[in-house]
Write a protein that holds these residues in place. Structure first.
Motif, mmCIF file in Angstrom:
data_model
loop_
_atom_site.group_PDB
_atom_site.id
_atom_site.type_symbol
_atom_site.label_atom_id
_atom_site.label_comp_id
_atom_site.label_asym_id
_atom_site.label_seq_id
_atom_site.Cartn_x
_atom_site.Cartn_y
_atom_site.Cartn_z
ATOM 1 N N TYR B 36 0.804 -1.310 0.015
ATOM 2 C CA TYR B 36 -0.066 0.039 0.027
ATOM 3 C C TYR B 36 0.945 1.307 0.184
ATOM 4 O O TYR B 36 1.959 1.074 0.577
ATOM 5 C CB TYR B 36 -0.906 0.099 1.347
ATOM 6 C CG TYR B 36 -1.952 -0.981 1.162
ATOM 7 C CD1 TYR B 36 -1.674 -2.354 1.444
ATOM 8 C CD2 TYR B 36 -3.277 -0.631 0.799
ATOM 9 C CE1 TYR B 36 -2.698 -3.379 1.424
ATOM 10 C CE2 TYR B 36 -4.141 -1.695 0.933
ATOM 11 C CZ TYR B 36 -4.252 -2.972 1.332
ATOM 12 O OH TYR B 36 -4.935 -3.783 1.398
ATOM 13 N N GLN B 38 0.776 5.281 1.341
ATOM 14 C CA GLN B 38 -0.142 6.246 2.201
ATOM 15 C C GLN B 38 0.763 7.647 1.956
ATOM 16 O O GLN B 38 1.904 7.733 2.318
ATOM 17 C CB GLN B 38 0.276 5.829 3.767
ATOM 18 C CG GLN B 38 -0.622 6.590 4.543
ATOM 19 C CD GLN B 38 -0.650 6.037 5.965
ATOM 20 O OE1 GLN B 38 -0.107 5.002 6.347
ATOM 21 N NE2 GLN B 38 -1.872 6.383 6.640
ATOM 22 N N GLY B 41 -1.199 12.429 6.161
ATOM 23 C CA GLY B 41 -2.375 12.766 6.325
ATOM 24 C C GLY B 41 -3.705 11.995 5.733
ATOM 25 O O GLY B 41 -4.734 12.514 5.805
ATOM 26 N N ARG B 42 -3.264 10.926 5.172
ATOM 27 C CA ARG B 42 -4.379 10.223 4.319
ATOM 28 C C ARG B 42 -4.429 8.521 4.508
ATOM 29 O O ARG B 42 -3.194 8.117 5.110
ATOM 30 C CB ARG B 42 -4.081 10.384 2.861
ATOM 31 C CG ARG B 42 -4.201 11.626 2.314
ATOM 32 C CD ARG B 42 -4.233 11.881 0.843
ATOM 33 N NE ARG B 42 -4.831 13.204 0.347
ATOM 34 C CZ ARG B 42 -5.318 13.553 -0.778
ATOM 35 N NH1 ARG B 42 -5.580 12.536 -1.612
ATOM 36 N NH2 ARG B 42 -5.724 14.626 -0.871
ATOM 37 N N GLY B 43 -5.317 8.009 4.286
ATOM 38 C CA GLY B 43 -5.248 6.597 4.344
ATOM 39 C C GLY B 43 -4.516 5.815 3.491
ATOM 40 O O GLY B 43 -4.268 6.430 2.352
ATOM 41 N N PRO B 44 -3.997 4.444 3.514
ATOM 42 C CA PRO B 44 -3.342 3.978 2.592
ATOM 43 C C PRO B 44 -4.092 3.519 1.444
ATOM 44 O O PRO B 44 -5.381 3.330 1.468
ATOM 45 C CB PRO B 44 -2.955 2.608 3.409
ATOM 46 C CG PRO B 44 -3.328 2.869 4.792
ATOM 47 C CD PRO B 44 -4.294 3.718 4.730
ATOM 48 N N LEU B 89 3.574 0.682 2.806
ATOM 49 C CA LEU B 89 3.411 -0.512 3.597
ATOM 50 C C LEU B 89 3.386 -1.770 3.099
ATOM 51 O O LEU B 89 2.642 -1.790 1.972
ATOM 52 C CB LEU B 89 2.045 -0.016 4.225
ATOM 53 C CG LEU B 89 1.895 1.533 4.824
ATOM 54 C CD1 LEU B 89 0.373 1.609 5.461
ATOM 55 C CD2 LEU B 89 2.863 1.756 6.041
#
Lengths: 111, 113
Positions: B36, B38, B41-44, B89
Motif C-alpha cells: 500500500y 500512504q 494525512g491520508r489513508g493507505p 506499507l
C-alpha cells in the motif's frame, strides 16, 4: 470508485469522555475494519465486522467497542477515552477481492 | 515472536533511479502479501497483491517479488518520480484472503529532482 468516509478528520476529547467514530462505505462491502496507526508501530487492527451485527476482535480491542447496525456503517466507540488512545484511527472496507479500501483517517487527541 | 520489518529509515533517491523497498517477516506463513501507499494525512491506498505461489508481479513501473523461503518481499519503483514520494506499507494476509492483514510500520520514500 469505492468511497470510505469518516465522520471527523480531527477530534479533541477529554479523558473519560465517551467517543464515537463513524465510518461509512458506499460500495456494499461485507467487511469493515477499524485500525489505529501510531508512529513506528504501523496499523494495528482493533475490530472488524464481516456482516451486519457481526464483529470480531482484532489484535488490540481493549478499551474499544464497535457497532454495525447497517451494512454501510461501522462505528468505533471509546467507552471512556484515555490519553493512550490518542492516535490516528483508520476505517477500511473490502468485498470479495482482497484489497482493503481506507478512509482518510481521524486524528484523535485525548487530553 | 511474529514480526514484520520494513526499513524504518527514509529512503532518499534521485529522480529516474529505481527505488527498492524491503519487507521481511518472521514466523508467519502468509497466503498473500500486499503493498500500500500512504500519503501524509491520508489513508493507505492499495497498490499490488502477490500470492505465495507467485515469484513476481508487475504493474506499470511497480514490481513486487515474494520469496517465501527468505520470508521477504521486495518492492521496486522504476524510473522514480518526485510524485512517488510517500510511505509504503507491506501487509501480510495470514487468513487466506479473508479478513486479517498484518501491517508493517512502513518505509518513507523521498524522490529528489
Amino acid at each position: 470508485d469505492v468511497k470510505v468516509t469518516q465522520s471527523s478528520r480531527y477530534l479533541v476529547k477529554r479523558t473519560g469522555e465517551k467517543v464515537f467514530l463513524e465510518c461509512v462505505q458506499d460500495m456494499d462491502h461485507e467487511n469493515m475494519f477499524w485500525y489505529r496507526q501510531d508512529p513506528g508501530l504501523g496499523l494495528r487492527l482493533i475490530y472488524f465486522s464481516y456482516d451486519v451485527k457481526m464483529k470480531e476482535k482484532g489484535d488490540i480491542p481493549e478499551g474499544y467497542s464497535v457497532s454495525r447496525e447497517k451494512k454501510e456503517r461501522f462505528s468505533l466507540i471509546l467507552e471512556s477515552a484515555s490519553t493512550n488512545q490518542t492516535s490516528m484511527y483508520l476505517c477500511a472496507s473490502k468485498s470479495g477481492n482482497y484489497e482493503q479500501y481506507f478512509g482518510p483517517g481521524t486524528r484523535l487527541t485525548v487530553t | 515472536s511474529q514480526k514484520i520489518e520494513q526499513n524504518s529509515e527514509a529512503l532518499n533517491i534521485q529522480e529516474g533511479k529505481t527505488a527498492t523497498l524491503t519487507c521481511n517477516y518472521t514466523n508467519y506463513s502468509p497466503a498473500y502479501l500486499q503493498w500500500y501507499r500512504q500519503d501524509p494525512g491520508r489513508g493507505p491506498v492499495f497498490l499490488l497483491l502477490i500470492r505465495e505461489n507467485e515469484k513476481e508481479k508487475r504493474k506499470e513501473r511497480l514490481k513486487v517479488t515474494f520469496d517465501t523461503t527468505l520470508k521477504q518481499s521486495l518492492f521496486h519503483i522504476t524510473a522514480s518520480q518526485p510524485a512517488d514520494s510517500a510511505t509504503y506499507l507491506c501487509a501480510l494476509d495470514i487468513s487466506g484472503g479473508y479478513n486479517k492483514l498484518i501491517f508493517g510500520a512502513g518505509t518513507r520514500l523521498a524522490v529528489h529532482p
